[in-house]
Design a protein around this motif. Structure first.
Motif, PDB file in Angstrom:
ATOM      1  N   ILE A 105       0.781  -1.148   0.108  1.00 57.31           N
ATOM      2  CA  ILE A 105      -0.064  -0.051   0.016  1.00 57.31           C
ATOM      3  C   ILE A 105       0.883   1.298  -0.120  1.00 57.31           C
ATOM      4  CG2 ILE A 105      -1.650   1.391   1.194  1.00 57.31           C
ATOM      5  CD1 ILE A 105      -2.690  -1.290   2.479  1.00 57.31           C
ATOM      6  N   LEU A 106       2.006   1.218   0.772  1.00 55.27           N
ATOM      7  CA  LEU A 106       2.861   2.431   0.828  1.00 55.27           C
ATOM      8  C   LEU A 106       3.591   2.696  -0.420  1.00 55.27           C
ATOM      9  CD1 LEU A 106       5.108   1.945   4.016  1.00 55.27           C
ATOM     10  CD2 LEU A 106       3.747   3.949   3.346  1.00 55.27           C
ATOM     11  N   ARG A 107       3.963   1.519  -1.364  1.00 54.35           N
ATOM     12  CA  ARG A 107       4.297   1.563  -2.635  1.00 54.35           C
ATOM     13  C   ARG A 107       3.437   2.207  -3.596  1.00 54.35           C
ATOM     14  NH1 ARG A 107       9.043   0.133  -4.065  1.00 54.35           N
ATOM     15  NH2 ARG A 107      10.405  -1.275  -2.958  1.00 54.35           N
ATOM     16  N   TRP A 108       1.963   1.972  -3.366  1.00 53.63           N
ATOM     17  CA  TRP A 108       0.990   2.567  -4.239  1.00 53.63           C
ATOM     18  C   TRP A 108       0.969   4.166  -3.623  1.00 53.63           C
ATOM     19  CZ3 TRP A 108      -3.971   4.451  -2.479  1.00 53.63           C
ATOM     20  CH2 TRP A 108      -4.786   4.662  -3.574  1.00 53.63           C
ATOM     21  N   LEU A 109       0.880   4.368  -2.569  1.00 52.83           N
ATOM     22  CA  LEU A 109       0.864   5.876  -2.037  1.00 52.83           C
ATOM     23  C   LEU A 109       2.100   6.646  -2.599  1.00 52.83           C
ATOM     24  CD1 LEU A 109      -0.660   5.206   1.400  1.00 52.83           C
ATOM     25  CD2 LEU A 109      -1.793   6.182  -0.434  1.00 52.83           C
ATOM     26  N   CYS A 110       3.282   5.990  -2.373  1.00 55.29           N
ATOM     27  CA  CYS A 110       4.570   6.659  -2.840  1.00 55.29           C
ATOM     28  C   CYS A 110       5.432   6.056  -3.685  1.00 55.29           C
ATOM     29  CB  CYS A 110       5.365   6.642  -1.568  1.00 55.29           C
ATOM     30  SG  CYS A 110       4.437   7.608  -0.106  1.00 55.29           S
ATOM     31  N   PRO A 111       5.055   5.999  -5.051  1.00 54.68           N
ATOM     32  CA  PRO A 111       5.972   5.362  -6.017  1.00 54.68           C
ATOM     33  C   PRO A 111       7.138   5.769  -6.388  1.00 54.68           C
ATOM     34  CG  PRO A 111       4.239   6.599  -7.062  1.00 54.68           C
ATOM     35  CD  PRO A 111       3.777   6.893  -5.688  1.00 54.68           C
ATOM     36  N   ASP A 112       7.914   5.148  -6.995  1.00 57.42           N
ATOM     37  CA  ASP A 112       9.507   5.370  -7.207  1.00 57.42           C
ATOM     38  C   ASP A 112      10.353   6.165  -6.079  1.00 57.42           C
ATOM     39  OD1 ASP A 112       8.700   4.800  -9.922  1.00 57.42           O
ATOM     40  OD2 ASP A 112       7.895   6.576 -10.312  1.00 57.42           O
ATOM     41  N   CYS A 113      10.211   5.400  -4.857  1.00 56.62           N
ATOM     42  CA  CYS A 113      10.974   5.924  -3.879  1.00 56.62           C
ATOM     43  C   CYS A 113      11.708   5.016  -3.000  1.00 56.62           C
ATOM     44  CB  CYS A 113      10.032   6.529  -2.537  1.00 56.62           C
ATOM     45  SG  CYS A 113       8.746   7.750  -2.983  1.00 56.62           S
ATOM     46  N   GLU A 114      12.673   4.242  -4.036  1.00 55.72           N
ATOM     47  CA  GLU A 114      13.350   3.020  -3.606  1.00 55.72           C
ATOM     48  C   GLU A 114      14.507   3.499  -2.337  1.00 55.72           C
ATOM     49  OE1 GLU A 114      12.882   0.177  -4.693  1.00 55.72           O
ATOM     50  OE2 GLU A 114      11.341   0.955  -5.795  1.00 55.72           O
ATOM     51  N   SER A 115      15.113   4.386  -2.410  1.00 54.98           N
ATOM     52  CA  SER A 115      16.134   4.869  -1.199  1.00 54.98           C
ATOM     53  C   SER A 115      15.274   4.786  -0.044  1.00 54.98           C
ATOM     54  CB  SER A 115      16.734   6.198  -1.723  1.00 54.98           C
ATOM     55  OG  SER A 115      15.869   6.991  -1.440  1.00 54.98           O
ATOM     56  N   GLU A 116      14.017   5.451   0.291  1.00 56.10           N
ATOM     57  CA  GLU A 116      13.187   5.424   1.511  1.00 56.10           C
ATOM     58  C   GLU A 116      12.844   4.070   1.816  1.00 56.10           C
ATOM     59  OE1 GLU A 116      12.890   7.442  -1.127  1.00 56.10           O
ATOM     60  OE2 GLU A 116      13.408   9.409  -0.351  1.00 56.10           O
ATOM     61  N   PHE A 117      12.449   3.192   0.747  1.00 53.61           N
ATOM     62  CA  PHE A 117      11.952   2.049   1.161  1.00 53.61           C
ATOM     63  C   PHE A 117      13.100   1.061   1.712  1.00 53.61           C
ATOM     64  CE2 PHE A 117       7.907   2.861  -1.072  1.00 53.61           C
ATOM     65  CZ  PHE A 117       7.148   2.598  -0.373  1.00 53.61           C
ATOM     66  N   GLU A 118      14.327   1.230   1.150  1.00 57.55           N
ATOM     67  CA  GLU A 118      15.570   0.668   1.370  1.00 57.55           C
ATOM     68  C   GLU A 118      15.785   1.220   3.128  1.00 57.55           C
ATOM     69  OE1 GLU A 118      18.972  -1.768   1.124  1.00 57.55           O
ATOM     70  OE2 GLU A 118      17.637  -1.385  -0.661  1.00 57.55           O
ATOM     71  N   ALA A 119      15.852   2.317   3.199  1.00 56.26           N
ATOM     72  CA  ALA A 119      15.973   2.779   4.616  1.00 56.26           C
ATOM     73  C   ALA A 119      14.954   2.206   5.701  1.00 56.26           C
ATOM     74  CB  ALA A 119      15.763   4.196   4.859  1.00 56.26           C
ATOM     75  N   LEU A 120      13.798   1.994   5.390  1.00 58.67           N
ATOM     76  CA  LEU A 120      12.719   1.107   6.100  1.00 58.67           C
ATOM     77  C   LEU A 120      13.130  -0.133   6.330  1.00 58.67           C
ATOM     78  CD1 LEU A 120       9.285   2.247   4.448  1.00 58.67           C
ATOM     79  CD2 LEU A 120      10.338   3.091   6.359  1.00 58.67           C
ATOM     80  N   ASP A 121      14.141  -0.802   5.668  1.00 60.37           N
ATOM     81  CA  ASP A 121      14.630  -2.315   5.833  1.00 60.37           C
ATOM     82  C   ASP A 121      15.644  -2.318   6.900  1.00 60.37           C
ATOM     83  OD1 ASP A 121      12.865  -3.503   4.369  1.00 60.37           O
ATOM     84  OD2 ASP A 121      14.100  -3.571   2.505  1.00 60.37           O
TER      85      ASP A 121
END
Length: 785
Positions: A416-432
């Motif tokens: 759902i987050l990816r749908w809300l915020c597309p093309d944010c790879e660096s941010e999602f990498e930080a979440l991991d």
């Protein structure tokens, strides 16, 4: 001997004098070329000299080294010599009754050249090569030494006629039927008469998975070991234990259990899953291979090759029982139960207002379940009852672990987050990264704390740096705080180990030296509190990433509502994801308990004289062990050759277990993209960032360590390798994927990692390398000094 030779020799005849040592042609060691053969000798003196030469070759440097490598005693070998009338061959060569390159047992391979066979065996001539389908007698390929293109040449360029090829294959089949395993056969042809000169087992083939399927279709097996990131072969008892656990899980959670349980097989110390039912369905194959790609990308290519090239040959045997209506109804019940539990837990995971307590709650529940299971095991009356109960409790744990399906809500939150915020790879990498509640990250942190406590006590630090063991440190007056913390650590993590899914491997509680070595290295290079500051920074980076995602979600329609969804979704994802390692942490308690009970049983069998050594217990199958404990007379009737099994297990350790193997023994290689370019070794990026440092190639974390600032290069990682992460600035592994253990921990601990096939063979300790976790490359900057 001289008179015996005189009575045998005939004037004007030529002879071959061949070595025949007692240790030759074993199933696990051929000794090919290690001892001498002397060709074309005649007369008393020449033959006698050749006999002496063959006898002496028992102790050449190469023979001694070969025996040492195969753990064969020099005192237990002897040499016999065979004198044969020499065949003045028109054509000679070698016949393999299996394809030595692919391992396919249905293909025979022949090398043939004009004249004597020694040139073919020694490789001094280029021979014709013929490959034949043994089931249909079709010549698949005839490659002449006189032509570059297979099959593109005149009959005059062939050394062997088709009739001769098929006759050789027929003889080879009969010899294999006589001896059992695939054979390496030397032969000659004179005046169209075939002479069989020698036959020995092919020792380089990886074993075929057993039990064999009960139909004639092609079955495809995928390595459970590689799926778990573990590429060391296991002894028979470990294989049997893991097979039973896996079979129970497949049957009771996924209703996947062909008759006679051929869905889980063993080969060469590895456990293999029969994935044929998935691969023969186009829809299931796509889902299955997509899942494999995230864990073990190199495992996808050979499976896809089989689907594309030989999909029509795949077995159509039912995936559920015997294919009857009753079996399918049972499968539907099983699927429905698993789906219902999983669905309910997923919905609750999305709605649970106390999701932040989930990591500690699920860990406590698992620990309570394991504690109850171990009490149940240890209160059983006899050794055999305790072992049976351990197997039962381990199997039932698979159903207990369905509570982990609640974490599916975390991945839904991320989607759902990816749908809300597309093309944010660096941010999602930080979440991991920076997942403090991950049980393996907790282990790293607590190990770092131990180093800090030791640093506060000069006497303890000095003892550690001098190589002292924990019992020596206990005797120090200043060691009270360190020893208490170390004991707490061992109480929590002492059941873990390198290759911990192999119960034959010692646990930390038995051998804590790897942990002490890590602390020692940390004292030499780290700073107090550095490990926790690093995690704090990763958590801060995650908070910044969430704030950026909130700003991105705030743009456009319904921005204020979208913004308010970001933080709870991101927090749910991080909390649920941090529990991914918890089930393995818990059920390895049961693995350790199985080990403990097996060793107790082994000690009894050693005392009673049924085993020479307690460690030999790992060479038994589970039912054999139970028989030895319960019925000594039946045990004697089994007449198990433990020395042969020991040699076989040793041979398995020299083979590289394949990710994928078929029921006919073929190891499909597949063709993947180039793995090297001008910028270095190309692999799979599994944790972002880059790091430069000295490479340290480690094969055994129990005996090898890395220093602060080095890059860990290793075959694979499981939680037993985690202590090495404390000092590593980067990670390169032979196997794995985005979601394999090492990659997950690397991301969560904030170090870049790349999976490169064959990394441990292609990178040397001491080289300065750069790991690019964004591009998936490893660059060698400086060679070893």
């Amino acid at each position: 001997m001289s008179k015996a030779i005189d009575g045998f020799l005939e004037a004007e005849e030529a002879y071959v004098v061949r070595s025949s040592a007692t240790a030759e042609d074993l199933p696990t060691a051929s000794f090919a070329g290690q001892h001498d053969t002397v060709l074309d000798v005649s007369g008393h003196d020449e033959v006698l000299d050749a006999v002496s030469e063959c006898m002496a070759s028992l102790f050449t440097d190469r023979a001694i080294s070969y025996r040492k490598a195969n753990d064969i005693s020099h005192d237990d070998v002897a040499m016999g010599v065979v004198i044969q009338r020499m065949v003045d061959a028109d054509i000679s060569g070698v016949l393999f009754t299996a394809d030595a390159l692919t391992g396919n047992r249905t293909i025979a391979s022949i090398d043939a050249a004009s004249g004597l066979g020694e040139a073919v065996v020694s490789g001094t001539v280029t021979a014709d090569n013929v490959r034949v389908d043994k089931q249909t007698n079709d010549i698949i390929e005839y490659r002449s030494s006189h032509s570059e293109d297979s099959m593109e040449f005149s009959d005059q360029q062939r050394i062997l006629r088709d009739e001769q090829v098929l006759r050789l294959v027929s003889y080879g089949n009969r010899i294999e039927d006589l001896f059992g395993p695939p054979q390496d056969i030397e032969w000659s042809i004179t005046n169209d008469q075939v002479w069989i000169l020698q036959s020995r087992p092919i020792t380089s083939l990886f074993p075929v998975p057993t039990p064999a399927p009960n139909d004639d279709g092609l079955h495809v097996y995928y390595s459970y070991n590689h799926r778990q990131g573990m590429i060391d072969p296991m002894p028979p008892l470990s294989v049997d234990y893991v097979r039973q656990y896996t079979m129970w899980t497949l049957e009771n959670l996924f209703a996947y259990h062909p008759s006679e349980f051929t869905s889980v097989a063993g080969a060469g110390g590895f456990v293999y899953l029969d994935v044929t039912p998935m691969l023969r369905s186009e829809r299931l194959a796509q889902k299955w291979l997509a899942g494999i790609e995230e864990m073990d990308e190199p495992g996808v290519v050979p499976q896809r090759e089989i689907v594309e090239c030989r999909g029509d040959q795949l077995s159509s045997a039912p995936a559920v029982g015997d294919g009857s209506l009753r079996a399918y109804l049972g499968a539907i019940r099983t699927f429905a139960r698993t789906a219902a539990v999983g669905g309910a837990r997923t919905v609750w995971g999305l709605l649970n207002p106390n999701y932040e307590q989930f990591p500690s709650k699920v860990r406590t529940e698992y620990e309570q379940h394991v504690e109850e299971a171990i009490i149940s095991i240890q209160t059983a009356e006899s050794e055999s009852d305790r072992i049976r109960r351990t197997v039962s409790e381990t199997s039932k744990f698979g159903w207990t672990a369905t509570k982990q399906l609640e974490t599916t809500a975390g991945f839904i939150s991320r989607r759902i987050l990816r749908w809300l915020c597309p093309d944010c790879e660096s941010e999602f990498e930080a979440l991991d990264k920076g997942l403090r509640d991950n049980v393996t990250i907790s282990m790293v942190l607590e190990l770092g704390d131990l180093a800090d406590i030791a640093r506060e006590s000069p006497a303890v630090a000095e003892a550690l740096e001098s190589g002292a063991e924990i019992d020596e440190i206990r005797d120090l007056e200043e060691s009270t705080e360190f020893v208490a913390a170390f004991d707490r650590f061992m109480q929590t993590y002492g059941h873990r180990a390198s290759s911990e899914l192999d119960p034959s491997q010692p646990r930390y509680c038995e051998d804590p030296s790897p942990l002490l070595s890590t602390i020692r290295s940390r004292l030499a290079g780290g700073c107090s509190g550095e490990h926790r500051e690093k995690l704090n920074q990763l958590e801060a980076d995650a908070d910044v990433a969430i704030a950026r995602l909130e700003d991105i979600a705030d743009r456009g329609f319904f921005g204020s509502i979208r913004r308010r969804l970001v933080k709870p979704l991101a927090s749910r994802y991080r909390n649920y994801k941090s529990t991914r390692e918890t089930p393995k942490y818990a059920y390895t308690h049961l693995w350790a308990e199985f080990r403990r009970q097996v060793l107790v049983a082994g000690e009894r069998l050693e005392r009673e004289g049924q085993l020479q050594n307690v460690d030999d217990v790992w060479l038994l199958q589970l039912e054999e062990l139970l028989t030895a404990l319960e019925d000594p007379e039946a045990w004697e009737d089994l007449n198990i050759d433990l020395e042969s099994r020991k040699a076989e297990y040793r041979a398995h350790r020299t083979l590289r277990g394949p990710r994928v193997i078929t029921s006919n023994g073929e190891i499909p290689r597949g063709t993947s993209s180039p793995d090297q370019d001008d910028s270095g070794l190309v692999g799979v990026a599994t944790s972002s960032g880059s790091a430069e440092g000295i490479a340290r190639v480690v094969h055994d974390p129990r005996t090898q360590q890395i220093e602060e600032g080095e890059i860990l290069v290793c075959p694979y990682t499981d939680p037993g390798w985690t202590p090495l992460f404390l000092n590593a600035v980067g990670l390169v592994t032979d196997v794995g994927g985005v979601f394999s253990h090492g990659s997950l921990v690397a991301r969560e601990y904030g170090i870049p990692s790349v999976v490169v096939d064959g990394a441990t063979d292609r990178i040397e300790t001491g080289q300065r390398i750069r790991v690019d976790g964004d591009a998936g490359r490893v660059e060698i900057i400086e060679e070893t000094p």
